[in-house]
Design a protein around this motif. Structure first.
Motif, short mmCIF file in Angstrom:
data_model
loop_
_atom_site.label_atom_id
_atom_site.label_comp_id
_atom_site.label_asym_id
_atom_site.label_seq_id
_atom_site.Cartn_x
_atom_site.Cartn_y
_atom_site.Cartn_z
N GLY A 63 -24.91 37.08 1.64
CA GLY A 63 -24.76 36.08 2.69
C GLY A 63 -25.93 36.01 3.64
O GLY A 63 -26.33 34.92 4.08
N GLY B 245 -19.38 35.16 1.89
CA GLY B 245 -19.62 33.73 1.81
C GLY B 245 -18.96 32.92 2.89
O GLY B 245 -19.46 31.86 3.27
N ALA C 123 -21.14 33.38 5.99
CA ALA C 123 -22.41 32.68 5.73
C ALA C 123 -22.22 31.16 5.85
O ALA C 123 -23.05 30.47 6.45
CB ALA C 123 -22.93 33.04 4.35
#
Length: 225
Positions: free
Chosen positions: A37, A63, A66
């Motif tokens: 990420g 993720g 991110a």
């Protein structure tokens, strides 16, 4: 138009496969490949991709985090984030959609459908497979009681906008909403735009989440007016 794609996945084989797939597809161009990420956030800032294929489970920064950071920091137009997932990650998918992801792909999706999904969300469409999205969100929502107070902004919606939001939550397309409410598709698009503005939503996927959180759509209950 060339679609600039960033791939973020900590599994080397999957990452390399997605890069090769996109490199070979007409109209797509890989601008970066991130292993986690943190790197995805950095590459998104430096390469300005149109679409990001984002894995959920990655070391350090996942993720979901991110996605949230990328969309918060990106200038308009922000990249479209397409989350990579499996069926056993229902809650993670819900969180990713709430963070602003445009939609998701299952990791066993056939290559041609992955390319089609990238092209679809690059043009502004949001949910790749509404029926699967509903299944995932409903699985999560069954364990989380909706609370109207989570979305006090809903009071700003007109009765028609509230009905449109409910239909968005069932996975209906603009054309289906227009047909069901006896409106033109252009009118529905105007309602959707106003809903997104009033609720401060960045994607149609977030509108689906809002419909569930507010109780406008009840998991397992057939849609009805």
């Amino acid at each position: 138009m060339t679609i600039r794609v960033l791939v973020a996945d900590d599994q080397p084989l999957i990452r390399a496969g997605l890069v090769s797939l996109c490199d070979a597809a007409p109209g797509l161009m890989i601008v970066g490949a991130a292993v986690d990420g943190d790197q995805a956030i950095a590459l998104a800032a430096s390469t300005a991709p149109d679409v990001i294929l984002m894995d959920i489970r990655m070391p350090e920064v996942d993720g979901i985090v991110a996605t949230r950071r990328i969309l918060a920091d990106s200038p308009d137009p922000a990249p479209k984030v397409l989350v990579l997932t499996t069926f056993d990650l229902d809650e993670y998918v819900y969180a990713a959609l709430a963070a602003g992801a445009a939609g998701f792909l299952l990791k066993d999706t056939p290559p041609d459908r992955i390319i089609g999904a990238i092209q679809t969300i690059a043009t502004g469409d949001i949910l790749l497979a509404p029926q699967i999205t509903r299944r995932l969100i409903e699985a999560y929502a069954r364990h989380h009681r909706p609370r109207a107070t989570e979305r006090p902004e809903l009071t700003a919606l007109t009765a028609r906008e509230t009905e449109v939001l409910r239909l968005i939550g069932t996975g209906s397309s603009n054309a289906e909403i227009a047909d069901g409410l006896l409106l033109s598709e252009a009118t529905v698009k105007t309602h959707v735009k106003r809903i997104m503005g009033k609720l401060r939503l960045s994607s149609r996927a977030q509108a689906v989440v809002a419909a569930y959180e507010s109780g406008l759509v009840v998991p397992g209950k057939p849609p009805g007016r």
